[in-house]
Design an enzyme around this catalytic site. Structure first.
Site, PDB file in Angstrom:
ATOM      1  N   TYR A  59       0.848  -1.189   0.000  1.00 49.38           N
ATOM      2  CA  TYR A  59       0.000   0.000   0.000  1.00 49.38           C
ATOM      3  C   TYR A  59       0.884   1.240   0.000  1.00 49.38           C
ATOM      4  O   TYR A  59       1.590   1.522   0.967  1.00 49.38           O
ATOM      5  CB  TYR A  59      -0.929   0.018   1.207  1.00 49.38           C
ATOM      6  CG  TYR A  59      -1.857  -1.167   1.334  1.00 49.38           C
ATOM      7  CD1 TYR A  59      -2.211  -1.947   0.238  1.00 49.38           C
ATOM      8  CD2 TYR A  59      -2.400  -1.513   2.570  1.00 49.38           C
ATOM      9  CE1 TYR A  59      -3.066  -3.028   0.368  1.00 49.38           C
ATOM     10  CE2 TYR A  59      -3.260  -2.595   2.718  1.00 49.38           C
ATOM     11  CZ  TYR A  59      -3.588  -3.349   1.615  1.00 49.38           C
ATOM     12  OH  TYR A  59      -4.433  -4.427   1.758  1.00 49.38           O
ATOM     13  N   HIS A 127      -0.111 -12.075   1.358  1.00 50.64           N
ATOM     14  CA  HIS A 127      -1.149 -11.247   0.744  1.00 50.64           C
ATOM     15  C   HIS A 127      -1.825 -11.950  -0.431  1.00 50.64           C
ATOM     16  O   HIS A 127      -3.051 -11.868  -0.604  1.00 50.64           O
ATOM     17  CB  HIS A 127      -0.526  -9.929   0.276  1.00 50.64           C
ATOM     18  CG  HIS A 127      -1.475  -8.800   0.148  1.00 50.64           C
ATOM     19  ND1 HIS A 127      -1.067  -7.501   0.073  1.00 50.64           N
ATOM     20  CD2 HIS A 127      -2.833  -8.755   0.081  1.00 50.64           C
ATOM     21  CE1 HIS A 127      -2.121  -6.703  -0.037  1.00 50.64           C
ATOM     22  NE2 HIS A 127      -3.198  -7.442  -0.043  1.00 50.64           N
ATOM     23  N   SER A 206     -13.200  -5.424   2.358  1.00 47.37           N
ATOM     24  CA  SER A 206     -14.297  -4.891   1.517  1.00 47.37           C
ATOM     25  C   SER A 206     -15.663  -5.386   1.973  1.00 47.37           C
ATOM     26  O   SER A 206     -16.494  -5.801   1.150  1.00 47.37           O
ATOM     27  CB  SER A 206     -14.069  -5.240   0.040  1.00 47.37           C
ATOM     28  OG  SER A 206     -12.907  -4.617  -0.449  1.00 47.37           O
ATOM     29  N   GLY A 211     -17.404   0.068  -0.856  1.00 47.49           N
ATOM     30  CA  GLY A 211     -18.148   1.302  -0.633  1.00 47.49           C
ATOM     31  C   GLY A 211     -19.512   1.324  -1.272  1.00 47.49           C
ATOM     32  O   GLY A 211     -20.353   2.160  -0.911  1.00 47.49           O
TER      33      GLY A 211
END
Length: 328
Positions: A59, A127, A206, A211
């Site tokens: 990130y 990851h 998520s 969103g």
């Protein structure tokens, strides 16, 4: 309100806040980076008892771990700190590839510890699974980090049921981090039963459908990955169909006296005491809204109503344009 806790894993148990905080968007992918806002959000989260923080070396790249390190300075003992390795990037942000080689595992961990300014990581995830390296070799190197005291617990992300089993045979896996929400439920078929069989917790990322389940849509800004074509659910007819599902969620939320996002998070939280979602935000007001989901109680009838309004097969589009590293 006291923020409840949940325990991830049984063989290597880690107690975390029931709701965590995904820190990725503070540095990349979801609009303009905001270090000051991110730090303020993390510190407000700790004040509210949201102490399970999630970051990764990729990130930024690298800058998000530095941000989290600044935010928790002086408060390390309050935090359950999770970070990840395996999506290798160059300092300029260019993509190298998925790397699960033992040497890289060791180097990545040392670099993360330095950026975070800590002497150990509470939960260290691979990851993405490197299909070119046997999972036994990768987890074997991760196990060495536990033995050295650099890492307390191990995790995987977006791994298949077979990979999870093989990894867990090398060293107890505490948690699997994978996408899970009202919009993404495919892991219920095979993966979630294996997690429960082996005593492994689930950390949904998520949980708000990037969103979309909040009802708030991203702009077409070039620095928002949801507008980049990377996520088919945000494109064309798929988006139209999916927003119609969000409207159903909005109506149910209004009847419950909460926001759509709170309802969606409450659904994830209701899936089991071994589930600890990590909704991401870089804004204090959205953090506080998310924390409000902990007070939303869903009955069996509520859950049935929600799942009828958003059937598993009704969501249009793959969750990534490139699914090649998923379920590896």
């Amino acid at each position: 309100m006291t923020t409840p806790h949940r325990t991830l894993g049984t063989s290597s148990a880690l107690t975390v806040s029931a709701l965590g905080l995904g820190c990725m968007g503070m540095s990349e992918f979801y609009g303009t980076p905001d270090e000051a806002g991110g730090i303020a959000t993390i510190q407000r989260a700790l004040d509210l008892g949201v102490t399970f923080l999630d970051t990764a070396d990729m990130y930024g790249p690298f800058t998000n771990e530095q941000l989290v390190g600044k935010a928790i300075a002086g408060r390390r003992d309050e935090v359950q700190l999770a970070t990840k390795f395996g999506n290798e990037r160059n300092p300029d942000g260019s993509w190298v590839g998925i790397n699960g080689s033992p040497d890289y595992v060791r180097r990545a961990c040392d670099a993360s510890l330095t950026r975070l300014g800590v002497d150990h990581i509470d939960l260290y995830y691979q990851h993405r699974v490197d299909r070119t390296v046997p999972i036994e070799e990768t987890v074997g190197a991760m196990k060495e980090l536990v033995e050295a005291g650099k890492v307390r617990h191990l995790g995987l992300s977006e791994a298949s049921a077979d990979t999870i089993r093989r990894a867990h045979a090398v060293h107890p896996i505490t948690a699997l981090q994978s996408e899970y929400s009202l919009f993404t439920r495919d892991l219920e078929d095979e993966i979630l039963p294996v997690l429960r069989e082996l005593g492994i917790g689930l950390v949904p990322y998520s949980p708000l459908g990037r969103g979309m389940l909040t009802g708030a849509m991203p702009t077409d800004a070039a620095d928002d990955a949801r507008s980049s074509g990377r996520f088919p659910r945000f494109e064309g007819d798929n988006l139209t169909r999916n927003l119609s599902l969000v409207e159903q969620v909005r109506d149910i939320a209004a009847a419950k006296g909460c926001t759509p996002g709170q309802l969606a998070l409450a659904w994830v939280l209701a899936q089991g005491d071994d589930v600890a979602p990590i909704p991401g935000t870089k804004r204090v007001r959205y953090l506080e809204e998310n924390v409000g989901a902990l007070a939303v109680e869903l009955t069996a009838d509520d859950l049935a109503t929600l799942e009828a309004a958003v059937p598993r097969d009704a969501v249009a589009g793959d969750r990534y344009g490139d699914m090649s590293s998923i379920d590896a």
